[in-house]
Scaffold this motif. Structure first.
Motif: not given
Length: 302
Positions: A149-164
């Motif tokens: 999950g965190p890897k997907i957030a880091a690879n695909w999402f900008p910083p403001k959307e990573r927590a979501t």
């Protein structure tokens, strides 16, 4: 780099910190495909985590159908705990060194194999060994899924959307528990059989695998941020760095304590847990020492 004067000071700091001195030739931009990738991963995760709780809510029915003991029933969930502290390290290395896409494809294949082995020959009344084998495949798959999950957030999402994105990617773990404990007893009360249930899960796992093969990618062509485009740290160097990071160590013990209190041992109820301890010649002394929010339980051999 000039920033919007109306940005909050912390947002400015984050934006500037995310931009290295040597800017890449490609300007980062979030991909519209990121939400599809996240939804595909969530579907795969729900189906995988449901397998861990496929039989705990149906204790009496499972034991009667397969003619197994309480310990054998416990093993259907215990294999996930064993896989959690063994194969997970291999999964971490694969995702960090071979790529997120390869890791999730491996997870989808293992989940697919496990689902069909659970159905045939695992759905036969004498197929407990095959059922447990299928659970082992799904347990190994979970080692890849639960850390992605965190890897997907880091690879695909900008910083403001990573927590979501991280929260949404972690949500299927609880959705699997909810479906297992709330939905399965209702379905079996309506007359569903084990064979039909395991076949339905296998079909849904096949759909999840097809979605992964068709739509899931480890990273977009254009990174969503400058930090996503930065060179990655070698795996063992990163582990060594974390072992020396005080903030990580504190967070590790806090989360460990939280997860220990919020999960049931072996995915079963307290009566089964005590039975399992007694089976292995251990009794549990109900004495806890609370120290800096860390609870310690003492176990003694009989």
């Amino acid at each position: 780099m000039e920033t919007d004067p109306f940005l909050h000071r912390e947002e400015k700091h984050q934006l500037l910190a995310d931009q290295p001195d040597d800017l890449p030739s490609v300007i980062p931009a979030p991909s519209r495909r990121r939400w599809i990738v996240l939804l595909v991963f969530m579907f795969l995760s729900v189906m995988n985590n449901l397998t861990q709780f496929s039989f705990s809510p149906l204790e009496e029915a499972t034991r009667s159908y397969y003619n197994i003991t309480l310990i054998e029933l416990t093993m259907l969930a215990l294999v996930y705990m064993i896989s959690g502290f063994t194969t997970r390290f291999v999964a971490m290395w694969v995702i960090d060194n071979r790529g997120l896409g390869i890791g999730i494809v491996i997870a989808a294949i293992l989940n697919l194999i496990g689902g069909w082995v659970r159905f045939y020959p695992g759905s036969d009344r004498k197929g407990y060994a095959w059922l447990l084998t299928g659970q082992c495949f799904c347990a190994i798959s979970q080692s890849f899924i639960d850390i992605a999950g965190p890897k997907i957030a880091a690879n695909w999402f900008p910083p403001k959307e990573r927590a979501t994105a991280t929260a949404l990617a972690s949500g299927p773990i609880f959705m699997g528990v909810l479906i297992g404990y709330a939905g399965l007893p209702y379905l079996f009360n309506q007359g569903m059989t084990f064979s039909t249930y395991l076949l339905g899960e296998a079909v849904l796992m096949s759909m999840a695998a097809i979605f992964v093969f068709s739509f899931f990618r480890g990273s977009p062509a254009i990174p969503p941020s400058y930090s996503a485009a930065a060179p990655k740290v070698e795996f063992f160097a990163a582990v060594k760095s974390l072992a020396k990071n005080k903030n990580f160590i504190v967070m590790f013990f806090c989360l460990w304590n939280y997860s220990r209190n919020c999960t049931q041992s072996f995915g079963l109820d307290g009566r089964n847990r005590r039975t399992c301890w007694l089976y292995f010649g251990i009794f549990q002394l109900e004495f806890q020492v609370v120290f800096f929010n860390l609870n310690f339980k003492l176990y003694f051999s009989t």
